[in-house]
Design a protein around this motif. Structure first.
Motif, short mmCIF file in Angstrom:
data_model
loop_
_atom_site.label_atom_id
_atom_site.label_comp_id
_atom_site.label_asym_id
_atom_site.label_seq_id
_atom_site.Cartn_x
_atom_site.Cartn_y
_atom_site.Cartn_z
N LEU A 79 -6.73 -2.49 -1.24
CA LEU A 79 -6.22 -3.82 -0.87
C LEU A 79 -7.36 -4.79 -0.56
CD1 LEU A 79 -3.19 -4.76 1.26
CD2 LEU A 79 -5.41 -5.63 1.95
N SER A 95 -1.97 -5.91 4.85
CA SER A 95 -2.94 -4.93 5.34
C SER A 95 -2.25 -3.96 6.28
CB SER A 95 -4.08 -5.63 6.08
OG SER A 95 -4.84 -4.67 6.80
N ALA A 96 -2.54 -2.70 6.08
CA ALA A 96 -1.94 -1.69 6.96
C ALA A 96 -2.62 -1.67 8.32
CB ALA A 96 -2.04 -0.32 6.30
N ARG A 97 -3.66 -2.48 8.48
CA ARG A 97 -4.34 -2.68 9.76
C ARG A 97 -4.85 -1.36 10.34
NH1 ARG A 97 -3.46 -7.91 10.55
NH2 ARG A 97 -4.40 -7.98 12.62
N GLN A 98 -5.30 -0.51 9.47
CA GLN A 98 -5.89 0.75 9.94
C GLN A 98 -7.41 0.67 9.97
OE1 GLN A 98 -3.23 4.38 8.58
NE2 GLN A 98 -4.22 3.45 6.83
N CYS A 99 -7.97 -0.08 9.02
CA CYS A 99 -9.42 -0.16 8.90
C CYS A 99 -9.84 -1.51 9.47
CB CYS A 99 -9.86 -0.06 7.44
SG CYS A 99 -8.98 1.19 6.49
N PRO A 155 -2.24 4.66 3.73
CA PRO A 155 -3.34 5.45 3.16
C PRO A 155 -4.13 6.20 4.23
CG PRO A 155 -3.31 3.20 2.28
CD PRO A 155 -2.37 3.22 3.44
N GLY A 198 -12.66 -0.25 2.55
CA GLY A 198 -11.39 0.12 3.15
C GLY A 198 -10.94 1.47 2.62
N ALA A 199 -9.89 2.01 3.23
CA ALA A 199 -9.38 3.31 2.78
C ALA A 199 -8.57 3.19 1.50
CB ALA A 199 -8.52 3.93 3.88
N CYS A 200 -8.22 1.95 1.12
CA CYS A 200 -7.50 1.76 -0.14
C CYS A 200 -8.03 0.51 -0.82
CB CYS A 200 -5.99 1.67 0.11
SG CYS A 200 -5.45 0.10 0.78
N VAL A 232 0.81 -1.22 0.00
CA VAL A 232 0.00 0.00 0.00
C VAL A 232 0.84 1.28 0.00
CG1 VAL A 232 -1.95 -1.12 1.13
CG2 VAL A 232 -0.23 0.04 2.52
N CYS A 235 -10.86 -4.13 7.04
CA CYS A 235 -9.80 -4.72 6.23
C CYS A 235 -9.08 -5.82 7.02
CB CYS A 235 -8.81 -3.64 5.80
SG CYS A 235 -7.40 -4.26 4.86
S1 SF4 Z 1 -8.05 -0.97 3.44
FE1 SF4 Z 1 -7.39 0.22 5.26
S2 SF4 Z 1 -6.35 -1.27 6.60
FE2 SF4 Z 1 -6.55 -2.19 4.57
S3 SF4 Z 1 -4.59 -1.77 3.62
FE3 SF4 Z 1 -6.02 -0.16 2.97
S4 SF4 Z 1 -5.75 1.50 4.46
FE4 SF4 Z 1 -4.79 -0.33 5.32
#
Ligand code: SF4
Length: 404
Positions: free
Chosen positions: A358, A309-313, A166, A354-356, A148, A316
């Motif tokens: 992925l 996964s950036a594990r923000q959402c 993101p 999600g914010a992106c 990402v 996700c």
């Molecule tokens: S959807 Fe959210 S948690 Fe998943 S990779 Fe994108 S920004 Fe990170």
């Protein structure tokens, strides 16, 4: 690795230097910025980062937004199966810096960045930057390599000194990016094509229509980086690259899903692939051969995306883990009767949340596996599949292509 002609009639060799680049018309003054912008619009150049957004629309949006624009050459190539951006940065750094200069001129930007993670690419860009004609102020920003890290809001966040993750949209960078300024985040291939169009206006249609594609597969054939025309048939491309015996293809890196019967009729075209339920994405194609298990391929792709996964959402984190876990269970013949229904439901409900992109990629992997390989999926309930016996590696090794 086969490297076919890249922006020229002959396969490109070596690393371009300033003398050679000037000799082919590089860094020529831009006397009429709107004329180049009109040309980009007329030939329909689309961004090469994955979304395929019209380049002229993005340039105009940045130019017309309030504030002094910023331009970014985005060379962070998150898809493990794509090498085109790093190849361009390593071998054609002047072409990218020239494209960035032109983008700045068209938008009115006085500040530019080259954003990348690859050490050899950074070396080449810094060398080219030091010898190029003075002009636009350009800084090179290094990030870590991650799926990402090249997403446009992650690019802005990293340039501002934060993590390459993101952020929620809106605002998009063209509205408020680096330091709140309208920011053009343009893929390096897009910028390279703009530079070639400026040097050779007669070639604009062909340049806008061609794609750099990374072709790989599992049958021992060397991966290939090739430049092909839009509309090229995937079957012909597979034959050319030694994958004539393929039974399926994974499109767009991990973003465009798995495609089985009928893949030989697909063509390299954003709209046609979208209509077929896929996506061209960054142009990376991974061919599956008879010895490949599509369930194992899908499971490895989903496991990789879950690990990335950036594990923000929250959706996700839970969504990618659920997809990967359920696919793993399907592969081992250990899934319950409702597993396919759950995968179907998630693949409809998760995209866009999600914010992106992925999460969308993981959902599409599951959806296309079920749509194109129902028999192969069902067969895992009746017999042990050796390819699915081990836990799926989460490092994407099956899909990773070395940069030539
Ligand atoms: S959807 Fe959210 S948690 Fe998943 S990779 Fe994108 S920004 Fe990170």
């Amino acid at each position: 690795m086969l490297v076919s002609p890249v922006f020229g009639p002959e396969p490109y060799r070596g690393v371009e230097d300033l003398v050679g680049y000037l000799a082919v018309g590089g860094y020529a003054p831009l006397t009429a910025r709107d004329r180049l912008l009109d040309r980009i619009a007329a030939v329909g150049l689309r961004g090469r980062g994955g979304a395929g957004f019209p380049a002229a629309v993005k340039l105009c949006a940045v130019r017309d937004a309030p504030g002094r624009p910023v331009v970014v050459a985005n060379g962070e190539e998150g898809e493990p199966g794509s090498v085109k951006d790093r190849w361009l940065l390593r071998h054609r750094p002047h072409l990218i810096l020239d494209g960035l200069r032109l983008a700045a001129a068209m938008t009115g930007a006085e500040r530019g960045f080259v954003y990348l993670s690859d050490a050899l690419a950074e070396q080449a860009v810094r060398h080219a930057h030091a010898e190029r004609p003075t002009g636009l102020r350009v800084d090179v920003v290094r990030t870590h390599h991650a799926y990402v890290a090249g997403e446009e809001t992650a690019v802005v966040r990293r340039i501002e000194g934060g993590p390459a993750l993101p952020t929620a949209k809106p605002p998009r960078p063209f509205e408020a990016g680096v330091g709140g300024a309208p920011t053009l985040v343009a893929n390096v291939e897009t910028l390279a094509r703009i530079a070639v169009m400026h040097m050779c206006s007669d070639a604009a249609v062909g340049v806008a229509g061609a794609h750099l594609v990374t072709v790989s597969g599992s049958d021992g054939c060397a991966p290939a980086l090739a430049e092909v025309s839009a509309g090229t048939g995937l079957k012909g491309l597979a034959d050319l690259c030694g994958h004539g015996g393929a039974e399926a293809v994974l499109l767009g890196g991990l973003f465009g899903g798995l495609h089985g019967a009928g893949w030989t009729d697909l063509r390299l075209d954003h709209d046609r692939l979208k209509a077929a339920g896929g996506a061209l994405g960054c142009g990376a194609l991974h061919f599956l051969h008879p010895e490949d298990c599509p369930v194992a391929v899908a499971t490895e792709a989903a496991a990789y995306l879950a690990a990335q996964s950036a594990r923000q959402c929250g959706v996700c984190v839970s969504g990618t883990e659920a997809l990967a876990g359920t696919l793993t269970a399907v592969g081992r013949g250990a899934a319950d009767d409702a597993a396919a229904d759950r995968l179907h439901r998630w693949s409809r409900q998760l995209p866009g949340r999600g914010a992106c992109g992925l999460l969308d990629a993981a959902a599409r992997i599951a959806a296309t596996l079920l749509a194109h390989f129902p028999g192969r999926v069902a067969a895992h309930r009746d017999a042990t599949c050796p390819a699915c016996a081990d836990p799926p590696p989460g490092d994407g090794r099956r899909f990773t292509v070395p940069v030539p």
